[in-house]
Design a protein around this motif. Structure first.
Motif, PDB file in Angstrom:
ATOM      1  N   VAL A   1      27.859   7.420  24.589  1.00  0.00           N
ATOM      2  CA  VAL A   1      28.153   8.749  25.152  1.00  0.00           C
ATOM      3  C   VAL A   1      29.535   8.815  25.809  1.00  0.00           C
ATOM      4  N   TRP A   2      30.393   7.851  25.517  1.00  0.00           N
ATOM      5  CA  TRP A   2      31.769   7.946  26.037  1.00  0.00           C
ATOM      6  C   TRP A   2      32.471   9.199  25.504  1.00  0.00           C
ATOM      7  N   PRO A   3      32.342   9.521  24.187  1.00  0.00           N
ATOM      8  CA  PRO A   3      33.000  10.753  23.728  1.00  0.00           C
ATOM      9  C   PRO A   3      32.496  11.993  24.476  1.00  0.00           C
ATOM     10  N   ALA A   4      31.184  12.022  24.743  1.00  0.00           N
ATOM     11  CA  ALA A   4      30.627  13.176  25.464  1.00  0.00           C
ATOM     12  C   ALA A   4      31.156  13.234  26.897  1.00  0.00           C
TER      13      ALA A   4
ATOM     14  N   HIS B   1      24.554  14.299  19.200  1.00  0.00           N
ATOM     15  CA  HIS B   1      24.140  12.990  19.701  1.00  0.00           C
ATOM     16  C   HIS B   1      25.195  12.342  20.612  1.00  0.00           C
ATOM     17  N   TYR B   2      26.443  12.396  20.172  1.00  0.00           N
ATOM     18  CA  TYR B   2      27.461  11.598  20.877  1.00  0.00           C
ATOM     19  C   TYR B   2      28.602  12.405  21.500  1.00  0.00           C
ATOM     20  N   ILE B   3      28.832  13.616  21.024  1.00  0.00           N
ATOM     21  CA  ILE B   3      30.070  14.311  21.415  1.00  0.00           C
ATOM     22  C   ILE B   3      29.853  15.520  22.325  1.00  0.00           C
ATOM     23  N   CYS B   4      28.846  16.314  22.051  1.00  0.00           N
ATOM     24  CA  CYS B   4      28.720  17.603  22.752  1.00  0.00           C
ATOM     25  C   CYS B   4      28.506  17.411  24.263  1.00  0.00           C
TER      26      CYS B   4
END
Lengths: 194, 506
Positions: free
Chosen positions: B155-158, B206-209
């Motif tokens: 979840v770093w991108p989020a 999953h990872y960005i929003c």
């Protein structure tokens, strides 16, 4: 009776709370206000900070149209002394666009009048413009640019950009996908043969 | 002149402080709790609510109809932002996005968990455009189906996106700019479509929003969950339709297997598992709001950072709405020679306020770890105890947002009857005062709710310490003191912010 009293007390409470407050503006972002005791159109005000000066500029009307007289009021006060700048301010204008000719045209040079620099304008065409206010204080040049929209702006730019990027993406993915499927078919056909 | 909302009265503040001290001491002297049983109640059997759940479970159409409505509102927001008046309080784009949706979303999570993700217009539009179907599964699915790179499977991108959203919202001032609000909505749409076209499943959700992840983590504290009705059926299942999908239903967008699902974090409530399960063994349940955060959710290093980021950025939101914030940033800006919108000063201020409390947390974890010796690794202690931040962030976030929602409520009928704000004027002072007077609920009720939420948040945080902390520290009670200090300090600071007059958003 009590409901009325409650309402009055609450109004007073709100007034007391809101009396001594600083404006909550994001610096550099326009805020719109309405003259309370007039039927004139709203004005647009932007506060910003540059070097040693707080600069506030007000555009009237907030949404000028082509052929309509408008005015920019500019106030500049020294951050430490609170003293108003009293030199000459030059107002210029240019088209707000990324590409093409963006030559500046001088609107006028203004001297301070009752603590304010006033510059009138009339635009012949609708569009997005950048107005620049330039002055020199303590040997330092100061240039404040602010956008001004005259008439209705065109939203075709961002929408087209979004639609084009989505279309390009979908088409590219589709082509790659079709190629993959074709390759898969050829490979399985070759396997069947052998 | 700008209006402010009065802060929480001193009486409430003192009461909450008393409660915080009392509970902190109690945690140290109460017996160590045993692992609680995860009890839940099938919602299908509850009167009224059960009927609604049964309708939702029976067919994908009710959800699709709501999605269509949401997409309609979303497109109207973009149109209003680009074409409507730039007076923020009169344009549907800014009022709907920031005053109603963004403020109300966190409150909605408190009751409905991650239900927002199921009707999210970004995902709905992306799915319709890429899959070219309303809901049925399409094979091949018109995506490149590239595996998300390993370095991105976290979840770093989020978290970065959440920081960027905060920066745009409070630094650039998107909340007061209908045009920029519309652009931001378009940008998110392009990103959602790009991710769905390139990666397998729903990598964006999953990872960005940043919205989805915020909702996901807060949903750990929701009283509802989508889970198997009978876990025995899942144990015997060999086909895993919930994970792989069926002939007509898409697989789980975030790779979840219903039989082993223990936490709401990555569940988007899309209902694919409900529709695809051949045994109709998946449905909505009611549960305790604390069970997931105190024991069921699994700790991860990146997720710990996201939860701590939520905590500090939520406090940062509150700080920027205090009158002294701009004075401070202005002085700092002149000190470092910043000009214009003072974005450098803002960015530095935001970075400091975001990372300073996390640094303090890390130091306190280090202290606790030193106390306990080589019992556990630093990253393990850091990740496990970071769950403390979730109820603290959630309770303050809702209490703060209630101010916006209750005190800055708008006449929805007039807003939707003139979404572009054509021919409207800025709010006059009289209208602003009227808004203050015409609150959705009374001011006393608002203070009750805010105080209740702050008490609830602290209580849950202490439950996390009792269950997770004691398990981690081999039941040595004193070792949790540093984390109690952290919780009291952060919650006390949030309480102080809540007691200050807060500037009105628009």
């Amino acid at each position: 009776m009590f409901a009325k009293l409650n309402r009055i007390l609450f109004t007073l409470f709100v007034l007391v709370y809101t009396n001594n407050l600083l404006a909550h503006h994001v610096l550099g972002r326009p805020s719109y206000s309405l003259g309370e005791d007039s039927t004139t159109p709203p004005s647009m005000q932007v506060e910003t900070q540059i070097g040693k000066y707080f600069v506030t500029y007000m555009v009237f009307p907030a949404f000028p149209k082509a052929g309509q007289n408008g005015r920019v009021n500019l106030y500049a006060t020294h951050m430490n002394t609170g003293k108003a700048f009293d030199g000459v301010v030059t107002f210029r204008v240019k088209d707000d666009k990324w590409f093409g000719d963006t030559n500046k045209e001088t609107l006028g040079k203004q001297k301070i009048d009752d603590g304010v620099y006033r510059q009138g304008f009339v635009f012949s065409h609708d569009g997005d413009y950048i107005i620049s206010a330039f002055f020199v204080a303590d040997g330092e040049p100061y240039n404040i640019d602010f956008p001004l929209q005259v008439g209705q702006s065109s939203s075709i730019g961002p929408v087209s950009l979004a639609v084009i990027s989505i279309l390009v993406l979908l088409v590219v993915v589709n082509i790659v996908q079709r190629k993959r499927m074709l390759r898969g078919k050829i490979q399985s056909a070759a396997r069947e043969k052998s | 002149m700008t209006m402010t909302h009065p802060g929480l009265p001193a009486l409430w503040v003192n009461l909450i402080w008393f409660f915080m001290i009392f509970v902190s001491v109690w945690v140290l002297i109460a017996r160590v709790p045993e692992r609680a049983e995860h009890k839940h109640l099938l919602m299908n059997v509850i009167p009224v609510l059960g009927r609604l759940v049964r309708i939702l479970n029976a067919s994908p159409w009710p959800l699709q109809i709501i999605k269509l409505l949401m997409v309609g509102v979303f497109l109207l927001i973009i149109y209003a932002g680009l074409q409507g008046t730039q007076i923020p309080e009169r344009n549907l784009a800014t009022v709907m996005t920031w005053n109603l949706w963004w403020a109300g979303l966190v409150i909605a999570v408190f009751f409905t968990g991650s239900a927002w993700c199921a009707i999210c217009p970004w995902d709905a539009l992306a799915t319709w455009l890429v899959r070219r179907r309303l809901w049925r599964r399409v094979i091949p699915n018109n995506s490149l189906n590239i595996k998300v790179p390993k370095w991105m499977r976290n979840v770093w991108p989020a978290l970065l996106m959440f920081m960027a959203l905060t920066w745009f919202e409070l630094g650039v001032g998107v909340t007061n700019d209908p045009y920029a609000t519309a652009l931001l909505a378009l940008l998110m749409l392009v990103m959602a479509i790009a991710a769905l076209s390139i990666f397998e499943n729903k990598a964006f959700c999953h990872y960005i929003c940043p919205v989805g992840r915020t909702v996901g983590y807060y949903a750990q504290l929701a009283p509802v969950e989508l889970r198997p009705v009978n876990t025995d059926i899942c144990e015997k299942c060999t086909t895993l339709e919930c994970y792989h999908g069926s002939e007509t239903i898409e697989p789980c967008p975030t790779h979840l297997v219903m039989g082993t699902l223990k936490q709401n974090t990555f569940c988007t409530s899309c209902g694919n598992c409900v529709q695809s399960c051949p045994d109709k063994n998946v449905s909505w349940h009611l549960r305790s709001q604390s069970v997931e955060v105190r024991q069921d959710a699994r700790p991860h290093w990146d997720e710990a950072w996201f939860m701590l980021g939520l905590l500090t950025l939520t406090s940062f939101h509150g700080i920027t709405m205090l009158p002294f914030w701009y004075e401070g940033i202005s002085q700092f800006g002149s000190w470092i020679g910043d000009s214009g919108k003072l974005l450098t000063s803002f960015s530095l201020g935001m970075t400091f306020i975001m990372f300073a409390p996390i640094a303090v947390y890390a130091l306190l974890v280090l202290w606790a770890k030193k106390w306990m010796g080589d019992h556990a690794r630093f990253t393990q202690v850091f990740s496990v105890l970071a769950f403390v931040s979730l109820p603290l962030a959630f309770s303050y976030h809702i209490a703060h947002n209630l101010n916006h929602l209750v005190r800055e409520s708008t006449d929805l009928i007039s807003l939707f009857s003139n979404p572009l704000g054509t021919g409207t004027q800025p709010l006059s002072m009289m209208e602003k005062h009227e808004r203050h007077l015409n609150m959705i609920i009374s001011q006393d009720m608002l203070f009750w709710l805010q105080a209740g939420l702050m008490l609830f948040g602290f209580w849950l945080a202490m439950q996390v310490i009792r269950y997770r902390g004691y398990a981690l520290f081999a039941e040595k009670k004193l070792w949790v003191i540093p984390i109690i200090i952290f919780a009291v300090a952060i919650h006390g600071f949030d309480l102080w912010i809540l007691s200050q007059p807060m500037t009105m958003r628009m």
